[in-house]
Design an enzyme around this catalytic site. Structure first.
Site, PDB file in Angstrom:
ATOM      1  N   ALA A  64     -19.371 -19.946   0.833  1.00  0.00           N
ATOM      2  CA  ALA A  64     -20.780 -20.295   0.648  1.00  0.00           C
ATOM      3  C   ALA A  64     -20.962 -20.816  -0.780  1.00  0.00           C
ATOM      4  O   ALA A  64     -20.173 -20.506  -1.678  1.00  0.00           O
ATOM      5  CB  ALA A  64     -21.671 -19.089   0.904  1.00  0.00           C
ATOM      6  N   GLY A 108     -17.486 -17.516   3.413  1.00  0.00           N
ATOM      7  CA  GLY A 108     -18.296 -18.052   4.496  1.00  0.00           C
ATOM      8  C   GLY A 108     -17.562 -19.056   5.355  1.00  0.00           C
ATOM      9  O   GLY A 108     -17.865 -19.217   6.539  1.00  0.00           O
ATOM     10  N   GLU A 111     -15.606 -17.012   7.758  1.00  0.00           N
ATOM     11  CA  GLU A 111     -16.571 -16.394   8.674  1.00  0.00           C
ATOM     12  C   GLU A 111     -17.127 -17.410   9.663  1.00  0.00           C
ATOM     13  O   GLU A 111     -17.309 -17.108  10.848  1.00  0.00           O
ATOM     14  CB  GLU A 111     -17.703 -15.753   7.869  1.00  0.00           C
ATOM     15  CG  GLU A 111     -17.235 -14.538   7.072  1.00  0.00           C
ATOM     16  CD  GLU A 111     -18.246 -14.071   6.036  1.00  0.00           C
ATOM     17  OE1 GLU A 111     -18.536 -12.873   6.011  1.00  0.00           O
ATOM     18  OE2 GLU A 111     -18.755 -14.916   5.268  1.00  0.00           O
ATOM     19  N   GLU A 131     -14.958 -12.173  -1.405  1.00  0.00           N
ATOM     20  CA  GLU A 131     -16.268 -11.852  -1.980  1.00  0.00           C
ATOM     21  C   GLU A 131     -16.218 -10.707  -2.989  1.00  0.00           C
ATOM     22  O   GLU A 131     -17.016 -10.670  -3.931  1.00  0.00           O
ATOM     23  CB  GLU A 131     -17.258 -11.489  -0.860  1.00  0.00           C
ATOM     24  CG  GLU A 131     -17.663 -12.646   0.042  1.00  0.00           C
ATOM     25  CD  GLU A 131     -16.736 -12.849   1.221  1.00  0.00           C
ATOM     26  OE1 GLU A 131     -17.092 -13.618   2.118  1.00  0.00           O
ATOM     27  OE2 GLU A 131     -15.638 -12.238   1.250  1.00  0.00           O
TER      28      GLU A 131
END
Length: 257
Positions: A64, A108, A111, A131
């Site tokens: 992200a 992300g 994911e 993360e």
């Protein structure tokens, strides 16, 4: 402004390409809105039977966009439902979605790949949930989908140490369905998607729904769901055509009804 999401149609296959090369395809609201809009369009197109999502040779998506979220406080993230709002269209797609991953699929990006129904990986692919290095944790399903894919031990290892998993390990661990040389990834993924899309679309969607049910119910409830959906296929013209073609030793012509 450069489009951050590009789409192509290859026969009955819709291809979605993340296009932020300068940011290693980092995911932000604009990218996710573009992916959502593309899926909406392909879902309503009766000629499309399967969707492929990819990035470029360096990154599927390297996470992200940290620059976009680094200054958020709790109330902003909570009140705006960050990540949930507009980020989960892939998981509600009724048609199969394949992630074609080359290079980095981190945070992300990993994911999002796991939201898809299958992951096909280039031999250059690297998967990870880093993360923890940023003082935070997975928020788009990394702590939930990863254990279901690779087991608790490897998921704990990846989430707590931030180590990356290469394509060979991802294949052995069950995270990915197939691995190809990087220069063959898109062609081979499109071939597989075309194979899927050539079958009866109602049956494709029924199978996807039934396999996903295995993760959401007990075995007996899942078996009952499968049996009832199987019974319902006998109402399809495509079932009559498919079995007649088998008996007559010819190729079936499915009409998606």
């Amino acid at each position: 402004m450069t489009q951050v999401v590009l789409t192509e149609t290859h026969g009955k296959v819709g291809l979605i390409r993340i296009n932020r090369p300068q940011a290693m395809n980092a995911l932000n609201a604009e990218v996710m809105a573009g992916i959502g809009a593309a899926i909406d369009a392909f879902e309503t197109d009766e000629n499309i039977g399967c969707v492929v999502i990819t990035g470029n040779e360096k990154a599927f998506a390297a996470g992200a966009d940290i620059g976009a979220m680094k200054d958020y406080d709790y109330m902003h993230a909570y009140k705006n439902d960050y990540i949930t709002n507009g980020w989960e269209r892939i998981k509600t797609a009724r048609k199969p979605v394949i992630a074609a991953v080359a290079g980095f699929a981190l945070g992300g990006g990993c994911e999002m790949a796991m939201m898809c129904d299958m992951i096909f990986a280039a031999d250059t692919a690297k998967f990870g949930q880093p993360e923890i290095k940023l003082g935070t944790m997975p928020g788009l399903g990394g702590s939930q989908r990863l254990p279901r894919a690779v087991g608790k031990a490897k998921a704990m290892d990846m989430c707590l140490t931030a180590r990356m998993m290469d394509a060979v390990e991802a294949d052995k661990s069950g995270l990915v369905a197939r691995v190809y040389p990087a220069d063959q990834l898109i062609d081979e993924t499109l071939k597989a998607a075309a194979t899927i899309a050539a079958f009866s679309l109602p049956v494709i969607m029924m199978i996807k729904e039934s396999v996903n049910r295995a993760y959401e119910s007990s075995l007996n409830e899942g078996l009952l769901f499968e049996r009832r959906v199987f019974h319902s296929t006998f109402a399809l013209e495509d079932q009559k055509e498919g079995m007649a073609a088998f008996a007559e030793k010819r190729k079936p012509t499915f009409k998606n009804r």
